[in-house]
Design an enzyme around this catalytic site. Structure first.
Site, PDB file in Angstrom:
ATOM      1  N   ASP A 155       0.768  -1.018   0.042  1.00  0.00           N
ATOM      2  CA  ASP A 155      -0.040   0.009  -0.059  1.00  0.00           C
ATOM      3  C   ASP A 155       0.897   1.437  -0.143  1.00  0.00           C
ATOM      4  OD1 ASP A 155      -2.506  -1.238   0.044  1.00  0.00           O
ATOM      5  OD2 ASP A 155      -2.492  -1.427   2.328  1.00  0.00           O
ATOM      6  N   TYR A 178       6.098 -10.193   6.325  1.00  0.00           N
ATOM      7  CA  TYR A 178       5.963  -8.643   6.845  1.00  0.00           C
ATOM      8  C   TYR A 178       6.634  -8.510   8.207  1.00  0.00           C
ATOM      9  CZ  TYR A 178       3.093  -7.614   2.681  1.00  0.00           C
ATOM     10  OH  TYR A 178       2.628  -7.413   1.311  1.00  0.00           O
TER      11      TYR A 178
END
Lengths: 250, 250
Positions: free
Chosen positions: B52, B111
């Site tokens: 994002d 992540y």
């Protein structure tokens, strides 16, 4: 009138340095303004030393005097951190003896310089990228040579107003932190203006095979800034620590 | 026609994310333009996944096809790094099997999310400051609960075009790295849009005592995004690793 030490860190990227200057925003100015606003009294801060434009501090110490009513130190730290931009963080405020002086009482300063040998999108504001593999053994051998000397005129900015160019370097070494990152640590009782960056620039000449021990001795003994290597860029330099005698604090 | 994997890292601060968008500069666009210019052929790159706006990548993998003459991989890496801004670093380019696919061949993604509990002038672009001391034990207990489930609809952005909301989380834990820094690591075969940030936001609710194990189970089993916690900010999230089967590379 009471005297306090304030401990802070700052990202120097957007500042002209610690010291107030007519041509831009300094850390000293911003800190004084914040303290004066919050304490409602004109406050002057005196730092442990200067840092040049763009240089960072992981630990800077400054003192200020305050004549008003006693404040809560933790509240003041919290208020300052809300007030100041995200580039400056205050860690501690503590009363000291009335004659303690952030600059003159300091017994040592430590600087660190960060080198990378690969492009790094996260460290570009905090390290200097070189395009060769530095020979850390020769650089560390020359660090030992540095420690034999006291007069560092060859690594000082010309025409500064200090009375002596003597410094006692107690620690100076390079360490490889990862495949692509090297860190230089240097501690002395005091530093001349531009001294760490000029030393780093000179040691890097050695690290790429262009300077040996004899060459370094010749540079130091010349007592002439123009014979040393170029200064390494400021954005990779951190004031890392400042120390004081144990009986400084009240 | 040959297929190559390109491994890169990027600082996402100034980008709309990995994926090309009409409203700003994306990493994908910038990388495609650079490759097309240097290789003198219209190149399309396909990433291992989206990140994002503002999210960083310590390791992103993408593939591209090239029909021209063989190039030297190391030269191309060097040329790309000169061409691209300092926010993007290319680490490796390597030929893969013609059917290897950066997105569909990937077997896992990892992540990391960085939390600080104190103002830090050097980490503000890369970590999220919270104003409470997170209870890492309860957060880690809830991580074990997450691993029992497969359908993460409650942590997904609504109206996305994926066929299933099932993910297999193989690793999820918080670790305290220093007095003031906490890191969350999560690995899964795939992630839904916004999933990591929604999970972090929800775990932080637990870390401040506002959510327990039963509450988390209720959220997951509701299969409804509106019942989970707020998404944590993107600037503290890093795509840390992407893995492929060993026989991917030629």
């Amino acid at each position: 009138m009471k005297r306090f030490f304030i401990t802070l860190s700052y990202n120097g990227k957007n500042y002209v340095g610690w010291q107030m200057q007519p041509n831009g925003v300094s850390i000293q100015q911003v800190l004084q303004d914040a303290l004066s606003t919050i304490l409602r009294e004109q406050i002057e801060v005196v730092g442990a030393g200067r840092t040049d434009a763009g240089v960072h501090a992981r630990k800077m110490v400054a003192h200020f005097d305050f004549s008003g009513e006693r404040f809560d130190e933790k509240d003041l730290v919290r208020n300052l951190n809300s007030f100041l931009s995200r580039d400056i963080a205050v860690h501690e405020i503590r009363e000291v003896k009335p004659d303690a002086h952030a600059r003159f009482s300091a017994t040592s300063r430590t600087y660190k310089y960060y080198l990378t040998t690969e492009k790094d999108p996260f460290l570009h504001d905090f390290s200097y990228q070189v395009f060769f593999q530095p020979d850390i053994n020769i650089m560390n051998a020359l660090c030992e040579v540095l420690k034999e000397y006291e007069d560092f005129t060859s690594f000082s900015k010309l025409h500064t107003d200090v009375k002596t160019n003597n410094c006692r370097i107690s620690e100076a070494y390079w360490k490889q932190e990862s495949n692509t990152c090297f860190v230089f640590t240097i501690t002395a009782d005091r530093f001349l203006r531009n001294m760490v960056r000029a030393i780093v620039g000179t040691l890097l000449e050695a690290g790429r095979g262009k300077l040996d021990e004899r060459g370094l001795r010749r540079i130091i003994e010349a007592k002439n800034r123009s014979v040393a290597g170029d200064s390494a860029p400021g954005h990779a330099l951190f004031l890392h620590d400042v120390t004081y005698p144990n009986d400084t604090w009240l």
